[in-house]
Each structure stands twice: as structure tokens, then as C-alpha cells.
Design a protein around this motif. Structure first.
Motif, PDB file in Angstrom:
ATOM      1  N   MET A   1      -8.508  -8.312   6.742  1.00  0.00           N
ATOM      2  CA  MET A   1      -7.613  -7.625   5.823  1.00  0.00           C
ATOM      3  C   MET A   1      -8.012  -8.013   4.398  1.00  0.00           C
ATOM      4  O   MET A   1      -8.175  -9.189   4.107  1.00  0.00           O
ATOM      5  CB  MET A   1      -6.175  -8.092   6.108  1.00  0.00           C
ATOM      6  N   SER A   2      -8.165  -7.077   3.545  1.00  0.00           N
ATOM      7  CA  SER A   2      -8.568  -7.388   2.174  1.00  0.00           C
ATOM      8  C   SER A   2      -7.408  -8.042   1.440  1.00  0.00           C
ATOM      9  O   SER A   2      -6.257  -7.924   1.833  1.00  0.00           O
ATOM     10  CB  SER A   2      -8.992  -6.116   1.447  1.00  0.00           C
ATOM     11  N   GLN A   3      -7.747  -8.718   0.346  1.00  0.00           N
ATOM     12  CA  GLN A   3      -6.741  -9.427  -0.443  1.00  0.00           C
ATOM     13  C   GLN A   3      -5.604  -8.500  -0.831  1.00  0.00           C
ATOM     14  O   GLN A   3      -4.446  -8.807  -0.632  1.00  0.00           O
ATOM     15  CB  GLN A   3      -7.358  -9.981  -1.722  1.00  0.00           C
ATOM     16  N   SER A   4      -5.955  -7.360  -1.384  1.00  0.00           N
ATOM     17  CA  SER A   4      -4.907  -6.479  -1.882  1.00  0.00           C
ATOM     18  C   SER A   4      -4.100  -5.880  -0.727  1.00  0.00           C
ATOM     19  O   SER A   4      -2.907  -5.661  -0.865  1.00  0.00           O
ATOM     20  CB  SER A   4      -5.502  -5.377  -2.757  1.00  0.00           C
ATOM     21  N   ARG A   5      -4.743  -5.662   0.409  1.00  0.00           N
ATOM     22  CA  ARG A   5      -4.011  -5.101   1.540  1.00  0.00           C
ATOM     23  C   ARG A   5      -2.997  -6.102   2.083  1.00  0.00           C
ATOM     24  O   ARG A   5      -1.880  -5.722   2.436  1.00  0.00           O
ATOM     25  CB  ARG A   5      -4.974  -4.666   2.643  1.00  0.00           C
ATOM     26  N   MET A   6      -3.384  -7.370   2.133  1.00  0.00           N
ATOM     27  CA  MET A   6      -2.465  -8.411   2.607  1.00  0.00           C
ATOM     28  C   MET A   6      -1.244  -8.458   1.681  1.00  0.00           C
ATOM     29  O   MET A   6      -0.110  -8.452   2.137  1.00  0.00           O
ATOM     30  CB  MET A   6      -3.187  -9.764   2.620  1.00  0.00           C
ATOM     31  N   ARG A   7      -1.492  -8.482   0.374  1.00  0.00           N
ATOM     32  CA  ARG A   7      -0.384  -8.519  -0.590  1.00  0.00           C
ATOM     33  C   ARG A   7       0.458  -7.248  -0.472  1.00  0.00           C
ATOM     34  O   ARG A   7       1.686  -7.311  -0.457  1.00  0.00           O
ATOM     35  CB  ARG A   7      -0.917  -8.667  -2.019  1.00  0.00           C
ATOM     36  N   ASP A   8      -0.212  -6.097  -0.388  1.00  0.00           N
ATOM     37  CA  ASP A   8       0.521  -4.827  -0.273  1.00  0.00           C
ATOM     38  C   ASP A   8       1.420  -4.822   0.955  1.00  0.00           C
ATOM     39  O   ASP A   8       2.563  -4.358   0.894  1.00  0.00           O
ATOM     40  CB  ASP A   8      -0.453  -3.642  -0.206  1.00  0.00           C
ATOM     41  N   ASN A   9       0.904  -5.314   2.062  1.00  0.00           N
ATOM     42  CA  ASN A   9       1.712  -5.372   3.293  1.00  0.00           C
ATOM     43  C   ASN A   9       2.943  -6.252   3.093  1.00  0.00           C
ATOM     44  O   ASN A   9       4.053  -5.849   3.426  1.00  0.00           O
ATOM     45  CB  ASN A   9       0.886  -5.896   4.466  1.00  0.00           C
ATOM     46  N   VAL A  10       2.729  -7.451   2.557  1.00  0.00           N
ATOM     47  CA  VAL A  10       3.857  -8.372   2.354  1.00  0.00           C
ATOM     48  C   VAL A  10       4.888  -7.724   1.432  1.00  0.00           C
ATOM     49  O   VAL A  10       6.083  -7.736   1.726  1.00  0.00           O
ATOM     50  CB  VAL A  10       3.366  -9.734   1.793  1.00  0.00           C
ATOM     51  N   GLU A  11       4.429  -7.133   0.326  1.00  0.00           N
ATOM     52  CA  GLU A  11       5.370  -6.496  -0.605  1.00  0.00           C
ATOM     53  C   GLU A  11       6.126  -5.350   0.070  1.00  0.00           C
ATOM     54  O   GLU A  11       7.335  -5.210  -0.108  1.00  0.00           O
ATOM     55  CB  GLU A  11       4.630  -5.995  -1.851  1.00  0.00           C
ATOM     56  N   ARG A  12       5.423  -4.551   0.863  1.00  0.00           N
ATOM     57  CA  ARG A  12       6.070  -3.435   1.563  1.00  0.00           C
ATOM     58  C   ARG A  12       7.151  -3.964   2.514  1.00  0.00           C
ATOM     59  O   ARG A  12       8.257  -3.422   2.581  1.00  0.00           O
ATOM     60  CB  ARG A  12       5.016  -2.618   2.321  1.00  0.00           C
ATOM     61  N   TRP A  13       6.854  -5.035   3.258  1.00  0.00           N
ATOM     62  CA  TRP A  13       7.827  -5.611   4.192  1.00  0.00           C
ATOM     63  C   TRP A  13       9.052  -6.149   3.451  1.00  0.00           C
ATOM     64  O   TRP A  13      10.189  -5.975   3.905  1.00  0.00           O
ATOM     65  CB  TRP A  13       7.188  -6.722   5.021  1.00  0.00           C
ATOM     66  N   LEU A  14       8.824  -6.789   2.297  1.00  0.00           N
ATOM     67  CA  LEU A  14       9.946  -7.332   1.521  1.00  0.00           C
ATOM     68  C   LEU A  14      10.830  -6.204   0.994  1.00  0.00           C
ATOM     69  O   LEU A  14      12.062  -6.300   1.050  1.00  0.00           O
ATOM     70  CB  LEU A  14       9.425  -8.191   0.360  1.00  0.00           C
ATOM     71  N   ILE A  15      10.204  -5.150   0.503  1.00  0.00           N
ATOM     72  CA  ILE A  15      10.952  -3.984   0.009  1.00  0.00           C
ATOM     73  C   ILE A  15      11.748  -3.364   1.162  1.00  0.00           C
ATOM     74  O   ILE A  15      12.929  -3.036   1.022  1.00  0.00           O
ATOM     75  CB  ILE A  15       9.999  -2.942  -0.632  1.00  0.00           C
ATOM     76  N   HIS A  16      11.096  -3.242   2.322  1.00  0.00           N
ATOM     77  CA  HIS A  16      11.743  -2.678   3.507  1.00  0.00           C
ATOM     78  C   HIS A  16      12.995  -3.476   3.878  1.00  0.00           C
ATOM     79  O   HIS A  16      14.004  -2.914   4.312  1.00  0.00           O
ATOM     80  CB  HIS A  16      10.747  -2.647   4.674  1.00  0.00           C
ATOM     81  N   GLU A  17      12.942  -4.798   3.695  1.00  0.00           N
ATOM     82  CA  GLU A  17      14.083  -5.663   4.028  1.00  0.00           C
ATOM     83  C   GLU A  17      15.075  -5.784   2.873  1.00  0.00           C
ATOM     84  O   GLU A  17      16.069  -6.497   2.979  1.00  0.00           O
ATOM     85  CB  GLU A  17      13.586  -7.069   4.416  1.00  0.00           C
TER      86      GLU A  17
END
Length: 149
Positions: A1-17
Motif C-alpha cells: 500500500m502506498s504512503q498516501s493510500r494508507m493515510r487516505d484509508n485511515v482518514e476515510r475510516w475516521l470520517i466514516h466513524e
């Protein structure tokens, strides 16, 4: 997973919650996010990817020592500091936390961390489970410091 994809995923999950967070600038990490109120205790939790270990996510919280504890710790000689740090480290190991005593903003803190290093299994559920675990470790470490120090 690329750096930005890892961060994007985490941010998306936090927003989702529905969790509020902010990006923290860091030289040591590819990305670092501070979640203001997370886990059962609603504590500040950091999520970051160390530059030295791409693909790994570290989730942690910092227990700020009370003023009287800081004064006592700062009064220790090197041997006493080492003994105290070993005691904290042993306790944290017993609750499956990686720990580190740090000085930040003029205060002594005990950082407790969970490392997610199985790239295939870093997903929303494992991240939120780890945040709950960090919250629990934060509470236990805080109580440990109150009782033993």
C-alpha cells in the motif's frame, strides 16, 4: 500500500466513524494523524506510519504524568530513572503495550502503542480494534502510575 493510500484509508475510516482528527507534521513519520477523542475513554490517539517502517501503522496514546510525578521523576538519578523506566516497561509489556517514556511540551509522558504490521490485514476493523485496545492500555497505565508512583 502506498504512503498516501494508507493515510487516505485511515482518514476515510475516521470520517466514516464520525471522528474528528487533524494531520500532525512529523519528520519521523510518513503521515501522522491525531484523533481528538477516540476509544472508550475519549482520549487523544495518534495513528502514524513510521518513515523507517513503511506499511506499518502504529496506534498510540500518551499518558501525561501528574506534576508531582514529573517532579519526582526529574529528581531521580540515572539508576532510579532506569529502574522506574524498567518498571513501566515491564508493566506495559504485561498488558501487551509497547511503551516509551518521552518528554514533550515540558512534560513527562508514557506513550503506549500497538503496532499493526500485517499489511494485508490493516483494515477499518483492525484499526478501530487497536484504538480500543490503546484506550484500555492508556487507562491501565494511568492507574498503574497513580498506584505505583
Amino acid at each position: 500500500m502506498s504512503q498516501s493510500r494508507m493515510r487516505d484509508n485511515v482518514e476515510r475510516w475516521l470520517i466514516h466513524e464520525g471522528l474528528s482528527f487533524e494531520e500532525v507534521k512529523s519528520k519521523e513519520n510518513l503521515f501522522q494523524i491525531l484523533i481528538k477523542h477516540a476509544g472508550q475513554s475519549g482520549i487523544p490517539i495518534e495513528v502514524f506510519e513510521p518513515s523507517a517502517q513503511p506499511g506499518i501503522i502504529v496506534i498510540g496514546a500518551k499518558v501525561v504524568m501528574k506534576n508531582n510525578q514529573i517532579a519526582r521523576y526529574l529528581g531521580f538519578n540515572e539508576d532510579e530513572k532506569e529502574q522506574f523506566e524498567k518498571k513501566v516497561s515491564d508493566y506495559c509489556y504485561s498488558i501487551q503495550a509497547i511503551s516509551k517514556i518521552i518528554t514533550e511540551d515540558g512534560k513527562q509522558k508514557v506513550g503506549v502503542y500497538v503496532v499493526l504490521d500485517d499489511k494485508e490485514n490493516i483494515n477499518q476493523q483492525t484499526v478501530f480494534d487497536a484504538m480500543d485496545k490503546v484506550s484500555e492500555m492508556y487507562d491501565k497505565t494511568s492507574r498503574f502510575l497513580m498506584k505505583t508512583f
